[in-house]
Design a protein around this motif. Sequence first.
Motif, mmCIF file in Angstrom:
data_model
loop_
_atom_site.group_PDB
_atom_site.id
_atom_site.type_symbol
_atom_site.label_atom_id
_atom_site.label_comp_id
_atom_site.label_asym_id
_atom_site.label_seq_id
_atom_site.Cartn_x
_atom_site.Cartn_y
_atom_site.Cartn_z
ATOM 1 N N MET A 1 7.933 -44.053 -2.493
ATOM 2 C CA MET A 1 7.332 -45.208 -3.202
ATOM 3 C C MET A 1 7.667 -45.238 -4.737
ATOM 4 O O MET A 1 8.142 -46.520 -5.349
ATOM 5 N N ARG B 1 11.205 -46.237 -5.032
ATOM 6 C CA ARG B 1 11.545 -47.730 -4.760
ATOM 7 C C ARG B 1 11.122 -48.487 -6.048
ATOM 8 O O ARG B 1 11.517 -49.482 -6.614
ATOM 9 N N ARG C 1 3.358 -57.372 -11.433
ATOM 10 C CA ARG C 1 2.712 -58.083 -10.405
ATOM 11 C C ARG C 1 2.575 -57.455 -9.136
ATOM 12 O O ARG C 1 1.632 -57.907 -8.598
ATOM 13 N N ALA C 2 3.544 -56.842 -8.658
ATOM 14 C CA ALA C 2 3.273 -56.306 -7.428
ATOM 15 C C ALA C 2 2.444 -54.894 -7.399
ATOM 16 O O ALA C 2 2.051 -54.706 -6.444
ATOM 17 N N GLY C 3 2.167 -54.676 -8.472
ATOM 18 C CA GLY C 3 0.983 -53.447 -8.607
ATOM 19 C C GLY C 3 1.721 -52.055 -8.919
ATOM 20 O O GLY C 3 0.974 -51.229 -8.997
ATOM 21 N N PHE C 4 3.020 -51.929 -9.144
ATOM 22 C CA PHE C 4 3.499 -50.796 -9.589
ATOM 23 C C PHE C 4 2.875 -50.352 -11.220
ATOM 24 O O PHE C 4 2.991 -51.252 -12.050
ATOM 25 N N ALA D 1 12.664 -51.195 -8.673
ATOM 26 C CA ALA D 1 11.885 -52.465 -8.680
ATOM 27 C C ALA D 1 11.978 -52.591 -10.220
ATOM 28 O O ALA D 1 12.144 -53.970 -10.540
ATOM 29 N N GLU E 1 8.842 -57.535 -14.692
ATOM 30 C CA GLU E 1 7.682 -58.581 -14.415
ATOM 31 C C GLU E 1 7.123 -58.492 -12.877
ATOM 32 O O GLU E 1 5.834 -58.176 -12.719
ATOM 33 N N ALA E 2 8.055 -58.825 -12.125
ATOM 34 C CA ALA E 2 7.708 -58.683 -10.724
ATOM 35 C C ALA E 2 7.217 -57.088 -10.141
ATOM 36 O O ALA E 2 6.073 -57.269 -9.506
ATOM 37 N N ALA E 3 7.586 -56.325 -10.665
ATOM 38 C CA ALA E 3 7.086 -54.818 -10.428
ATOM 39 C C ALA E 3 5.630 -54.876 -11.086
ATOM 40 O O ALA E 3 4.805 -54.356 -10.277
#
Lengths: 334, 499
Positions: A194, A197, A211-214, A201, A207-209
């Motif tokens: 993970m 990845r 928001r996804a919780g990374f 990410a 930003e998306a990373a």
Amino acid sequence: MLKKIIKTNEFFVAMILIVLCLFIGILNPVFFTLQNLFDLCRSATVMGIFAMGALIVIISGGVDVSFTAIAISAMYITVKILLALNFTGTVVVAIALSALIGLIMGLINAAIIAFFKIPTLIATLGTQSLFQGFLLFFIGSKYINNVPDGMLRFARTNLVTTTTSSGAITGLQAGILILIGVAIIVWFILRFTMIGRGIYAIGGSREAAERAGFNVVAIQFFIYGLVGILAGIGGAVFGSHYKQANPFDLVGTELNTIAAVVLGGALITGGKGTVFGAILGVSLVVVINNSLVLIGVPSEWQKVVLGIILIIGAGIPAYKNMMAEKRLKANLSE
Amino acid sequence: MMAEEFLKVNNISKSFAGVHALQNVSFTINTGEIHCLIGENGSGKSTMIKIIAGVYEPDEGEIIIAGKKFKRLHPIDTIREGIQIIYQDFSLFPNFTVAENIALNSQLSENKKLVNMREVRRIAREALESINVSMDLDMLVGQMSVADKQLIAISRALLQNARLIIMDEPTTALTNREVKSLFKVINNLKDKGISTMFVSHKLNEVLEIADRTMVFRNGVKVIDADAKEFDQAKMVYYMTGHNIEEESYKCPDNLREGTPLLSVKSLTSTGNFRDISFDLFSQEIVGITGLLGSGRTELALALFGINPAESGEIIINGEKVRINSASDALKCGIGYVPEDRLTEGLFLERPIGQNIIATTIDKLLNKIRLINQQKMENEIKNWIDGLTIKTNSAQNPVKSLSGGNQQRVVLAKWLASNPRILILNGPTVGVDIGSKTELHETIKNLARQGLGVIVVSDDIPELLHVCNRILLMREGKIVNEFCASEVNEDELAVMLAEG
């Protein structure tokens, strides 16, 4: 499936590599001797280990130019300590100590990047200078003409040997195993974990990373810590190969490694890159740097050839991308 | 059947630096309900979304999700309680495949340390099947259309056990057909008991999809009622606070006499459009409409020289011309305002003034080829006044303007090069209703001053209000041509749909 492979960067770099090898080999059959291949492997070992670190950083959308300074500092400090202790044990201790010193320096990089949020290139340009200055001022600027016994024994360890036409014995230096081990570990991390990845990410969209919780900061510490470890290991192998510790070595060659990684298909803006591609890129750079001389290309021209191949190698995928985007736009505008 | 409350928002207020963004707002979303929130820019829609998302902390009030009371939500609470927000940019990873984009977030929140690609693909396939969509799981998301990205974002949201999905302006970049299939998906979710909060300013879409509609204006909820009680006029009234009566464009009767400004004869471009003939006179506004794939955009691009036609004639002011590139078109006095003003039309970070003069800077030079400051400032001021761009300084960056005003800056930029013919592609896409009316007025004024205007659009009210003549395209051909005054909205909608 075959079509897909042909479209990849790796395929393209592999083609250049094969064509170049055949070309050199036909003009000078010495290229295909075992001795030459063993030499190439030895030359590729250190750059390959460094390239695995550079690859991880580039995939995350960063650029690290401090790894050579880390490598040389970690190696020089290690050699100095072990010589002072008259340590004659295994090379594993030297590598582990060098990796540990590298890790600490890598974490300093990570802390600066994570907390000041400055571009990674700027941060590592700063620390490159900082680490080397620290080394020269506090640890020593003298060339050490000797390395601990363990490193010497390691340098003489060959996996297989061959006798050259002149009767000398050369072999495949065992450092290649370290590169293979490092490559497999990095490949596994990037592909199956993970956190791996997460590195892709962040490179794709930070930003998306988030928001996804990374946990982006934690991943950055992982990245730069790992790069520090790899630099330390690479440094120790480098010291063993040359059987000396020169604090002015290595720094200044980092762009060669980064070029090799980019040549291997890693996107300098992040999000894309593979271990296999990086290895191919390193192989290509090593062949150009070591073997063009076999067909009488003067060493100044090696730089020109490297430059041309880098521009073509980075230019063609960028051009293909541009075309693909154009097609996509044309499709989308109804 | 008594509906079950899922989300209840009680007396929420929020202000920024003393300005009320939301005042005492309360509403309820029931399980399986499609709840639309409409309002103009700055009405507090996005503030409300961000409070529910846990990004902003409300000053007052509380939020109750499935019976659980929250004074303030954190992003992780929102996700845990089953609320998923699909932002306009979708927050997808362009460098990952469809499968990974769909499954990664849920794998991450399950705290998985290793990634099993077979598992990821299985999860993704099932998620897509659950909304009856099929797509290539191995394609990179960066290469997909906006509509597909949206479906990916929805499937990803569902994987996190979403019970309420909030969509922020989901249809802005979608074509009519894509909107239809999105609505199918939303209705599908409704049947499964999943609620949707649909935030939009496209009134016809709201009318079509909503179970319940509420309107925000200046941070206050002005009405919240069953969707059946609304019609377009009522929504406009609540959004703007007054009735907007748009008059249709009337041009002089003797207009279509003499030499046309632009005359197109048998224009053909294989695969795009064929045998296109029409005239455009000075002071005319001609609408070109049609469905996705009808060739309307290709025709506009051909007239502007971006994708030149293969055969046929273009005659300007009685003179036959060849248009093979955008610069040919500019020389012939044709200006083109693209659909996507954000990526194609503007330098968002740069000042408004510099954007306006970007295409005409060489006209503002003095003898030694330096920019004449006085001349430049006058030019900028003329356009800002002439097109009523609302800003207190031409030095502000364009991104500080609302959508309608940004679109005016694009217009100014093109008008500064003095075109005689102006082609507008989707001139009010993404512009709110108040600004839309003002933009329409601007377009009509340009025509009154003698320009010939072509409006490419599928916005039916817009076509009827702005154009005097409408050409309907279908499968690359003009199939019908009529005066805007001859048809009403319903008739035009039917004609458009038959394509």
